[in-house]
Motif scaffolding. Sequence first.
Motif, mmCIF file in Angstrom:
data_model
loop_
_atom_site.group_PDB
_atom_site.id
_atom_site.type_symbol
_atom_site.label_atom_id
_atom_site.label_comp_id
_atom_site.label_asym_id
_atom_site.label_seq_id
_atom_site.Cartn_x
_atom_site.Cartn_y
_atom_site.Cartn_z
ATOM 1 N N ASP A 99 4.840 6.843 12.511
ATOM 2 C CA ASP A 99 4.952 5.435 12.090
ATOM 3 C C ASP A 99 3.547 4.853 11.952
ATOM 4 O OD1 ASP A 99 5.974 2.985 11.406
ATOM 5 O OD2 ASP A 99 6.409 2.387 13.486
ATOM 6 N N VAL A 100 2.819 5.400 10.987
ATOM 7 C CA VAL A 100 1.424 5.032 10.759
ATOM 8 C C VAL A 100 1.369 3.872 9.764
ATOM 9 C CG1 VAL A 100 -0.824 5.902 9.977
ATOM 10 C CG2 VAL A 100 0.767 7.429 11.143
ATOM 11 N N PRO A 101 0.482 2.902 9.939
ATOM 12 C CA PRO A 101 0.370 1.823 8.953
ATOM 13 C C PRO A 101 0.165 2.372 7.546
ATOM 14 C CG PRO A 101 -0.925 1.300 10.904
ATOM 15 C CD PRO A 101 -0.444 2.710 11.076
ATOM 16 N N ALA A 102 0.878 1.798 6.594
ATOM 17 C CA ALA A 102 0.825 2.299 5.220
ATOM 18 C C ALA A 102 -0.594 2.293 4.678
ATOM 19 C CB ALA A 102 1.745 1.457 4.332
ATOM 20 N N GLU A 103 -1.373 1.275 5.037
ATOM 21 C CA GLU A 103 -2.725 1.194 4.483
ATOM 22 C C GLU A 103 -3.611 2.331 5.001
ATOM 23 O OE1 GLU A 103 -2.371 -1.956 7.818
ATOM 24 O OE2 GLU A 103 -1.171 -1.194 6.131
ATOM 25 N N THR A 104 -3.334 2.821 6.212
ATOM 26 C CA THR A 104 -4.103 3.950 6.746
ATOM 27 C C THR A 104 -3.828 5.214 5.940
ATOM 28 O OG1 THR A 104 -4.065 3.006 8.978
ATOM 29 C CG2 THR A 104 -4.516 5.364 8.783
ATOM 30 N N VAL A 105 -2.543 5.486 5.714
ATOM 31 C CA VAL A 105 -2.160 6.665 4.932
ATOM 32 C C VAL A 105 -2.695 6.561 3.512
ATOM 33 C CG1 VAL A 105 -0.226 8.048 4.093
ATOM 34 C CG2 VAL A 105 -0.089 6.964 6.335
#
Length: 375
Positions: A99-105
Motif C-alpha cells: 500500500d505504497v503512495p501512488a506518487e512514490t510508485v
Amino acid sequence: MQPTDPVAAVTHPDPNPYYAGLRQRAFHRDEALGLWVAAGAETAMAVLASPACRVRPLAEPVPRPLLGGAVGELFGRLVRMTDGDAQARAKRAVAAALDVPAETVEGEARRWSAALAPDRTRLDAFLFALQMHVVGALLGFAPDRLPEIAERMRDIVTAIAPGATPEAIGRGHEAAAGMVALTEALIQARGDGLARRLRDAAEREGGVDAAAVTANAVGFLFQTHDANAGLLGNAVVALGARPELRRAVMSHRALLPGLVQEVLRCDPPAQNTRRFVAEDTDIAGQALRTGDAILVVIAAANRDPALNPDPDRFDPDRTDRRLLTFGHGRHACPGDAIATAIAVAGLDALLDRLSDWPERPAGYRPSPVRIPRFL
C-alpha cells in the motif's frame, strides 16, 4: 492453425478464437493434459474462490527439482505458492506493505523509464530491465545494485521454469542464496522501502517468521519479472496493431491507464493458472476428487460476455471492465496498482522514444507467461 491445447495457446499469435471455443465448454476434463479446464468466468471464479483448491499439490508443496537448494526454500515461503493460516497472515502483511503512495510508485516508474527507454534494438531487454529497476528501487536497493539484482532474478526465474536444466537450477540456487543475503541486509538497514515496510507489517500482523519476510520481499521481484514484462510487451503489441489508437494515445497520454487495463483484460500476461484439489468437492456440478488438477484459463474468462459485455471490443475507455488477471479470492494479487503504474510509465517513455513502432511481435517466448519478442 489454432493452438493444440490451452497450455500451447499462451504462445500462439492469436489464441482468442480458440479461447472462445473453450468457453462453450466452460468446465470440462481434458484427458490429453490430464486435468480439468475452467474457461468460463463463473467457473473460473468458483475454482479460484474454493477452499478445496490449493495453489500446489498436497504431496509436492515445492517442485521436486528445486528441493535441497536456496530456490526451493524461497519458493516454499512465497504467499503466492502456499495456503493455510500462515499464508493468510503473510498475505495480509504483503498487502499492507504494497500500500505504497501512488506518487512514490509513479516517481520511480517515470525515473527508470526515462533512464532505460530504448530504441527498437533493445526493446526486448527493456521489458525486463524496467520491472527489476523499479521494484528493486521500491524495495530500497541502491541504484548501483539494480543491474546485479536483475541478473540474479533472471537466474532464479529460469530455475523455477518448467523443464529447467540441472545447470540452470544450480545457477538459480546460487542466485537465490545471494538475493536472500542482500535482502536480509536491506531489511536490517535504515530506510522506508518495501522490504522494511514488509518487515514492519509482518511484526504488526504477528506469526510471520523472518525467513518468510525475506522470501516475500524477494518475491516482489520474482512475481514482477515475467508478469510485468509480459504486460508491457503486450501493451506494445496492442498499440503496434492499432495505429489510430497509438496516434490518439500519443496526443492524449491520459488514455494510457485505461489502455493498460484493457490489455490486462484482452491479452493478459498470465493467461492461465493452476489449482490442485485438496479434498473431494463439487464445482459447477462436477464431482472433483482429491489430487485432481485444474487449469483456470484467465484469458478466456476475461472475454466471457457474462463478465464483460461486448468482450472482443478493445476499448481503453471501457467503464464496466472486470477481469481476473490479478486473481480472485484469497490469492488475488495486491500488486495491481504497482504493475499498472510501471506499464503506464514504460509506455509513456516508449511513445517518446520509438520512431519505428513494431507492427507485430516476432513471436512469443517459450514461457508459461505470455511475453512477446520483437527481435
